[in-house]
Design a protein around this motif. Structure first.
Motif, PDB file in Angstrom:
ATOM      1  N   UNK A 103       0.763  -1.252   0.042  1.00 41.90           N
ATOM      2  CA  UNK A 103      -0.077   0.033   0.015  1.00 41.90           C
ATOM      3  C   UNK A 103       0.932   1.285   0.000  1.00 41.90           C
ATOM      4  N   UNK A 104       2.020   1.246   0.777  1.00 44.51           N
ATOM      5  CA  UNK A 104       2.747   2.452   0.845  1.00 44.51           C
ATOM      6  C   UNK A 104       3.527   2.522  -0.388  1.00 44.51           C
ATOM      7  N   UNK A 105       3.863   1.393  -1.187  1.00 46.48           N
ATOM      8  CA  UNK A 105       4.535   1.523  -2.526  1.00 46.48           C
ATOM      9  C   UNK A 105       3.513   2.333  -3.433  1.00 46.48           C
ATOM     10  N   UNK A 106       2.427   1.629  -3.352  1.00 46.56           N
ATOM     11  CA  UNK A 106       1.159   2.077  -4.645  1.00 46.56           C
ATOM     12  C   UNK A 106       0.971   3.591  -4.225  1.00 46.56           C
ATOM     13  N   UNK A 107       0.932   3.827  -2.933  1.00 45.94           N
ATOM     14  CA  UNK A 107       0.509   5.340  -2.557  1.00 45.94           C
ATOM     15  C   UNK A 107       1.568   6.290  -3.105  1.00 45.94           C
ATOM     16  N   UNK A 108       2.945   5.936  -2.742  1.00 49.00           N
ATOM     17  CA  UNK A 108       3.984   6.637  -3.349  1.00 49.00           C
ATOM     18  C   UNK A 108       4.015   6.887  -4.873  1.00 49.00           C
ATOM     19  N   UNK A 109       3.706   5.683  -5.598  1.00 45.28           N
ATOM     20  CA  UNK A 109       3.402   5.575  -7.041  1.00 45.28           C
ATOM     21  C   UNK A 109       2.271   6.558  -7.528  1.00 45.28           C
ATOM     22  N   UNK A 110       1.084   6.526  -6.532  1.00 50.02           N
ATOM     23  CA  UNK A 110       0.069   7.386  -7.106  1.00 50.02           C
ATOM     24  C   UNK A 110       0.269   8.980  -6.890  1.00 50.02           C
ATOM     25  N   UNK A 161      -0.486  16.634 -12.363  1.00 49.99           N
ATOM     26  CA  UNK A 161      -0.894  18.098 -11.983  1.00 49.99           C
ATOM     27  C   UNK A 161       0.137  19.403 -12.554  1.00 49.99           C
ATOM     28  N   UNK A 162       1.702  19.101 -12.223  1.00 52.57           N
ATOM     29  CA  UNK A 162       2.427  20.107 -12.859  1.00 52.57           C
ATOM     30  C   UNK A 162       2.331  19.965 -14.442  1.00 52.57           C
ATOM     31  N   UNK A 221       2.992   9.994  -9.560  1.00 47.95           N
ATOM     32  CA  UNK A 221       2.200  10.260 -10.861  1.00 47.95           C
ATOM     33  C   UNK A 221       1.355  11.575 -10.803  1.00 47.95           C
ATOM     34  N   UNK A 222       0.558  11.406  -9.605  1.00 44.46           N
ATOM     35  CA  UNK A 222      -0.408  12.664  -9.563  1.00 44.46           C
ATOM     36  C   UNK A 222       0.353  13.748  -9.678  1.00 44.46           C
ATOM     37  N   UNK A 260      -6.977  20.880  -8.405  1.00 44.19           N
ATOM     38  CA  UNK A 260      -8.194  19.885  -8.402  1.00 44.19           C
ATOM     39  C   UNK A 260      -7.511  18.433  -8.638  1.00 44.19           C
ATOM     40  N   UNK A 261      -6.555  18.395  -9.358  1.00 44.80           N
ATOM     41  CA  UNK A 261      -5.910  17.197  -9.568  1.00 44.80           C
ATOM     42  C   UNK A 261      -5.321  16.415  -8.380  1.00 44.80           C
TER      43      UNK A 261
END
Length: 276
Positions: A23-30, A38-39, A33-34, A70-71
């Motif tokens: 979960x931590x790994x996917x959260x960092x990836x999200x 956004x940038x 990427x987010x 928003x993103x």
């Protein structure tokens, strides 16, 4: 025996550790990427305002910031959802908070909406002379909430954009060539051709009045006590006010020198003596 028990206890926690690490790994990836999206979205929107001269950078910088946050809000919700947090209540809370803020800031949001429209359609720009919301002056600054004018007597006027967008806007600087309308009245006894000649002589000598298009000098109205001329010389936009406030005095002096009467409102009373 004790070692066996310890191994069993460790094995019980391994799935939870792996799940947490995943979960931590996917959260960092999200999150990464987010942040990138956004940038990237913000830069793309900003670049649109920079690439097109007719579009205002201020508006697109604002829209870029709005898109970015928003993103990021959706990214944060996705990260929390990854850790099992119920995001439905968070979304509902954010919606309620947004509604409350919107109701509290109705006037401000109205100015914001008007500012977006002004920056998008650009009925005027910095440096233009405009008449709007009952005020007249030179535009010093346009932002998302207000427009700042500087008057001829150096007043600093800040007008909410909602007042400008909801009323008539006169942009005196929009066209490069302007006609300057002026009105002059002469007595009925005067020869209109001579009057026209005197007025044209003044206009011809003025350095800022254009020869093409030629000045318009014609009788406009036959009033009760005067013959009124409409005089419309043409000039470059920057000389409009110089002509508007200098030519009338010059024409008045020339009419006086030509002994042409400029009437003023009066009443003639004729008294007849009846014969006894």
């Amino acid at each position: 025996m004790q070692e066996y028990i310890d191994n069993i206890e460790i094995e019980q926690y391994i799935p939870a550790i792996i799940s947490g690490a995943t979960n931590v790994l996917f959260a960092i990836i999200i999150l990464l990427v987010g942040l990138f999206i956004a940038n990237r979205a913000s830069k793309i929107i900003n670049r649109i305002g920079e690439n097109y001269e007719k579009l205002d950078n201020t508006l697109f910088r604002f829209l870029g910031s709005v898109a970015k946050y928003i993103i990021l809000a959706f990214v944060l919700i996705a990260v929390l959802n990854r850790f099992g947090v119920q995001t439905a209540s968070i979304v509902a809370l954010l919606g309620a908070a947004g509604l409350a803020v919107g109701l509290a800031l109705q006037g401000t949001l109205s100015n914001l909406a008007a500012g977006v429209m002004l920056l998008l359609f650009r009925p005027y720009k910095v440096g233009d002379f405009i008449a709007a919301a009952g005020k007249f002056g030179n535009v010093q600054e346009i932002d998302l909430f207000t427009t700042i004018l500087k008057t001829f007597d150096n007043q600093h006027i800040i007008i909410p954009n909602s007042q400008i967008w909801g009323s008539q806007i006169i942009n005196h600087s929009h066209h490069n060539i302007r006609g300057v309308d002026m009105h002059f009245g002469v007595a009925y006894k005067e020869n209109t051709d001579e009057v026209r000649k005197v007025i044209n002589s003044v206009l011809t000598k003025h350095p800022h009045i254009l020869k093409d298009p030629a000045p318009f000098v014609e009788v406009e109205t036959l009033n009760d006590s005067s013959v009124d001329f409409l005089v419309r010389p043409f000039c470059s936009g920057e000389h409009y006010f110089d002509i508007l406030y200098s030519v009338p005095e010059q024409i008045k002096k020339s009419l006086d020198e030509a002994d042409i009467e400029i009437p003023f409102p009066h009443r003639k009373v004729i008294i007849s003596k009846e014969s006894e």
